[in-house]
Design an enzyme around this catalytic site. Sequence first.
Site, PDB file in Angstrom:
ATOM      1  N   LYS A 179      38.718 122.829  42.031  1.00 48.81           N
ATOM      2  CA  LYS A 179      39.704 122.934  40.954  1.00 48.81           C
ATOM      3  C   LYS A 179      40.538 124.199  41.030  1.00 48.81           C
ATOM      4  O   LYS A 179      40.871 124.791  40.010  1.00 48.81           O
ATOM      5  CB  LYS A 179      39.001 122.840  39.592  1.00 48.81           C
ATOM      6  CG  LYS A 179      38.203 121.562  39.438  1.00 48.81           C
ATOM      7  CD  LYS A 179      37.221 121.620  38.284  1.00 48.81           C
ATOM      8  CE  LYS A 179      36.388 120.336  38.254  1.00 48.81           C
ATOM      9  NZ  LYS A 179      35.288 120.409  37.296  1.00 48.81           N
ATOM     10  N   ASP A 228      36.468 113.447  36.638  1.00 43.38           N
ATOM     11  CA  ASP A 228      36.673 114.816  36.176  1.00 43.38           C
ATOM     12  C   ASP A 228      38.128 115.185  36.488  1.00 43.38           C
ATOM     13  O   ASP A 228      38.472 115.547  37.607  1.00 43.38           O
ATOM     14  CB  ASP A 228      35.713 115.753  36.907  1.00 43.38           C
ATOM     15  CG  ASP A 228      35.793 117.165  36.374  1.00 43.38           C
ATOM     16  OD1 ASP A 228      36.719 117.471  35.589  1.00 43.38           O
ATOM     17  OD2 ASP A 228      34.942 117.990  36.753  1.00 43.38           O
ATOM     18  N   GLU A 285      51.895 110.926  28.234  1.00 46.08           N
ATOM     19  CA  GLU A 285      53.259 110.835  28.775  1.00 46.08           C
ATOM     20  C   GLU A 285      53.550 109.377  29.091  1.00 46.08           C
ATOM     21  O   GLU A 285      53.557 108.955  30.242  1.00 46.08           O
ATOM     22  CB  GLU A 285      53.388 111.713  30.027  1.00 46.08           C
ATOM     23  CG  GLU A 285      52.951 113.149  29.854  1.00 46.08           C
ATOM     24  CD  GLU A 285      53.666 113.835  28.698  1.00 46.08           C
ATOM     25  OE1 GLU A 285      54.911 113.781  28.644  1.00 46.08           O
ATOM     26  OE2 GLU A 285      52.976 114.415  27.826  1.00 46.08           O
ATOM     27  N   HIS A 324      63.522 108.389  29.911  1.00 45.05           N
ATOM     28  CA  HIS A 324      62.609 109.033  28.966  1.00 45.05           C
ATOM     29  C   HIS A 324      63.020 108.721  27.532  1.00 45.05           C
ATOM     30  O   HIS A 324      62.188 108.396  26.694  1.00 45.05           O
ATOM     31  CB  HIS A 324      62.586 110.558  29.185  1.00 45.05           C
ATOM     32  CG  HIS A 324      61.535 110.998  30.133  1.00 45.05           C
ATOM     33  ND1 HIS A 324      60.360 111.537  29.729  1.00 45.05           N
ATOM     34  CD2 HIS A 324      61.488 110.943  31.478  1.00 45.05           C
ATOM     35  CE1 HIS A 324      59.624 111.823  30.786  1.00 45.05           C
ATOM     36  NE2 HIS A 324      60.286 111.482  31.866  1.00 45.05           N
TER      37      HIS A 324
END
Lengths: 346, 346, 346, 346
Positions: free
Chosen positions: A169, A245, A38, A340
């Site tokens: 997580k 991670d 992105e 964008h």
Amino acid sequence: MKTHKILQAPIPMRWVGPMKLSGHLIEEKLSVPLATYETPLWPSVGRGARISTLCEEGIKVSVIDERMTRSILLEAEDAYAAHQAIQSLKARMDDLNEVVAKSSRFAKLIDINSQVVGNLIYLRLEFTTGDASGHNMVTNAADHLIPWILTEYPHLQYSSISGNYCSDKKATAVNGILGRGKYVVCEILIPRDIVERRLHSTPEKIVDLNIKKNLIGTMIAGGLRSANAHYANMLLAFYLATGQDAANIIEGSQGVVHADVRNGDLYFSCTLPNLIVGSVGNGKGIDFVEENLERLGCRDDREPGANARRLAAICGATVLCGELSLIAAQTNPGELMQSHLQMERK
Amino acid sequence: MKTHKILQAPIPMRWVGPMKLSGHLIEEKLSVPLATYETPLWPSVGRGARISTLCEEGIKVSVIDERMTRSILLEAEDAYAAHQAIQSLKARMDDLNEVVAKSSRFAKLIDINSQVVGNLIYLRLEFTTGDASGHNMVTNAADHLIPWILTEYPHLQYSSISGNYCSDKKATAVNGILGRGKYVVCEILIPRDIVERRLHSTPEKIVDLNIKKNLIGTMIAGGLRSANAHYANMLLAFYLATGQDAANIIEGSQGVVHADVRNGDLYFSCTLPNLIVGSVGNGKGIDFVEENLERLGCRDDREPGANARRLAAICGATVLCGELSLIAAQTNPGELMQSHLQMERK
Amino acid sequence: MKTHKILQAPIPMRWVGPMKLSGHLIEEKLSVPLATYETPLWPSVGRGARISTLCEEGIKVSVIDERMTRSILLEAEDAYAAHQAIQSLKARMDDLNEVVAKSSRFAKLIDINSQVVGNLIYLRLEFTTGDASGHNMVTNAADHLIPWILTEYPHLQYSSISGNYCSDKKATAVNGILGRGKYVVCEILIPRDIVERRLHSTPEKIVDLNIKKNLIGTMIAGGLRSANAHYANMLLAFYLATGQDAANIIEGSQGVVHADVRNGDLYFSCTLPNLIVGSVGNGKGIDFVEENLERLGCRDDREPGANARRLAAICGATVLCGELSLIAAQTNPGELMQSHLQMERK
Amino acid sequence: MKTHKILQAPIPMRWVGPMKLSGHLIEEKLSVPLATYETPLWPSVGRGARISTLCEEGIKVSVIDERMTRSILLEAEDAYAAHQAIQSLKARMDDLNEVVAKSSRFAKLIDINSQVVGNLIYLRLEFTTGDASGHNMVTNAADHLIPWILTEYPHLQYSSISGNYCSDKKATAVNGILGRGKYVVCEILIPRDIVERRLHSTPEKIVDLNIKKNLIGTMIAGGLRSANAHYANMLLAFYLATGQDAANIIEGSQGVVHADVRNGDLYFSCTLPNLIVGSVGNGKGIDFVEENLERLGCRDDREPGANARRLAAICGATVLCGELSLIAAQTNPGELMQSHLQMERK
């Protein structure tokens, strides 16, 4: 192409900055590497970084806690036996730390939290882990502790090395309340004229949007300990660039933006209570990661833990830069899409 | 090194499999690319994949819904005016779709959900977006809709292009309840002897651990619409290898494992209600991503949306492989750490 | 004392008010009955009520949705069969309503929402229920629907009359997002001088405390779709005085306070998306309840549902009175405790 | 009728039982008073109670923690100053307890938890409060502590006596994780033949429904630390009959049912981590409340806190009776509605 060969997924990466940091850990200007598909994220964070260099103290960063956790799951005969075993274990921290010491030079058990459900015991073991984020270190420590516990408390039974009360997580509340990773708070005071000229907004508009979008909007979406626009984007890009991670953005992205108008200027803060980062350990042996960590000054010769805290501080500041920039953009109709489109056309 | 040059962060990647898929979308064996610093993930997913090839129907995958959302934030004079404007807008889907059509060939508005808080309007616009995950497509559609709405309803005011009721990359409940991304369910029926020989466990142990760890453990951790061991790990690795916006693992990882002993065998299912993937769009132009998507058969000539659904199906099956493997490992004391150590020593 | 005799628990009750209401449903001043052991609630709500009488429009109340829900739990052979059954059922609303009509004159099925988990089907049936809160009406309707569904879809199996996706009397997100009970929004605009003289505070202080306490404080506590100080207290007292099932304060208390400074005055709103009340049905036959409902004008001859909506409007306004009063009190150190002590000494 | 006269809301009440209790606190059979408009609750709890008398150990009750909390809200100059003030305060528990001692004979500060958001300090003060539930006691203690803290730490500012991190009467995660009220676990082992004959079900069916409804169903509803069918109903009725502040059913109802088949019999447990009850204090002066508490043996001459723990144990057992009965009923199609109809026809 052979299936089991190790290949590479080269993610686009750029250094963004410099941003200006201050506080009890770090006083300097530096740039940060961000790896992401992105790519409009780069100019967005870059805009926030430029703002920080225009403010007297830049981004003030505080790292106020650190720990890594693993919750083992045991079973007792009944709830009261479970309770008594927990009480006994909590009173034997020194004994437990002796066992932990056999598993690692760096791991140190600093607290135990627990839950009893029926006869089940969820034991949340909390460690400091030096410069490592510590996932493997605490799993290894738990693996040493479990047989010791089962020997000392023969009426207990093994159920799992992880009972999800860690929580690793997953979107939970426990990590924010009891701590997991570094607890980082980033604050900036931006003069009104800089808000107006550089962010094309006002302190009032930004404060107002933070309330309506980040606080109320997330809350009615059924959000959990979360009030921000896009912490996750900056975390992902920073994590990938520094060998972290990146699945830990799940808990890392649960944080709060608090903004306020102060004497006409903008106070803007990003609190990240669960920022999991390490400057050594898994993922760190790769060349570009080593280079990035070195350039960030996070492989210097410091006391154990100091490089990781420095890394957490820089990561938090990066989050603030991107968050500030997006919130400001959204105060203006059309600005988000336009930027964008501009980026993608490049 | 110049700061603004575009560099690369090469993440280790390996093809894992084959795994066996069945269901209404796909009937074949295939391998998947996984890019991650957490390399023990490869053999873990690989073990699950092997299991799938030994089961009659392999992993049965259902993709039962798809949509991408953006929640704009508007303000009315008071709550009742807000309500009336919403009612009017919901009755004018055709008019709205005319505006949407100007923003994209693929975006189609399929539903509107809303919340009123005081005089604030959170309008959750829900679109199908063809083969794209659709973040930019819905932002662009919203950007076209907003001026139209403000013209048609002049008593409304712009507040933000996104009110966090979307919700993008946040741990919320709204995405699971109203839908965001693909709704994927993966199921497998594993004969008892395969569970015993290949996973060194039993159906009963796996069902039991799923209840105590994934369901109860996550719940007492204050988990939100989440009951799994490590969806996030597989999602991250699959997303990075296929050019997805990996920050969407935040909502993607909110899913449920449901397991059951059926006639002595193991029924194991992974439900992923918010799996955001696309086979075209941002992040897809990079060479290795194109190669991976092609090898997965997700760049074939199909009706719009079919390649993305296929990708979602494969991603879901990958999650099941890794989840099954880890849960099975945790039923045995010491197995998790041992396999990590073995992997790292290699 | 014989165990099985029906006795009485007389809870202290007082009429508080009058408060001033306006809006699309009701334009009048009225007092409300509040039954509670926490008697300091009376003067607290009374203070808010007095404020409302001093404001031009008083408390503007909007009731923008209503429904009662029951989620049955069924099982299919696999996820895809589950999905297909749900799609079929959603397309047969008329058939379903024929069955529902046999169970009640008032129940009408207006929407179905669903979740699939593995092969499990959670079917959230949503009804309007006239003037009743509707718990029994929807259970009865579901009880009629289940055998019909199992006959029409013989491959489905019964699992439970309630699958907790309703959700009745639990802290969940689904009720706020999909609706359960009345969706009530109450708003008031209080001139600055009244805030200062009557609440001994300022609009700025109240807005500020709402942000820091109700929005941020609840959020870091791991709150779920909730941002208020004590909705629960007013709801309990109003529910007990009007024969409601007071266990529904669980979902009823999940609501949001949004406050704002507008031209120097205080805009203060209480949104209650899940307010479950009925003017007929269980608990309503008791003499004092009938009297209270009559005095509130909620037993008049109106179209079905209108009395219940009126009751919801009054209940919402009562919540606003108490919420406003407490937030204002907490802006001043010591005021809360002092008022409690004064009350208890009486 | 004059508005400000104190009236009464007589709620129907019945004694239900006897139930059989065992454990570290209580070994006896006793009945409980339940005040509710939902009168089908009486036979439902009654059925569970009868079951308990048929089991060897009845309902084994453990009370494993107790505390009442108040979170004050303060502000510092910045996050690091906030952190340092908190660290200093946590190191001065004795000083703080001296101040607390001036506010009450019974309140004792046992722990402090905190959150920092930007420069905001949420200080969760945790007390034991003898036999009182302790709401007012901790507010009063906090009211004494605040001026002391502001004097000792003059750079801190008052923001609120309650910052919602307590959390009182809100659906949050913090209470379950850090504790608020009594932590009660109730367990029962029911022989298979009793499950079959008395509950018309089987251990397997009850375990299965608990998983699909209470665990999975609540979770997909976006439930928060909650997995039960209707704790709220029993809590409300017990609270009203014993003079408790029934708005605390909000947090009280957040608890978990864990059931298991053990050697063919049914293990059924209800964990209630946040059960707020008191045997003295507000609401207790009323005649029928006093009588009920005396008959429950909760006004005997015991060490401070023992009567309240006894009351919590009885309350928890009552919850188990009702929960068991409803879950069993829902394993059979039609049973729930039928029993409601029977009850209402009486």
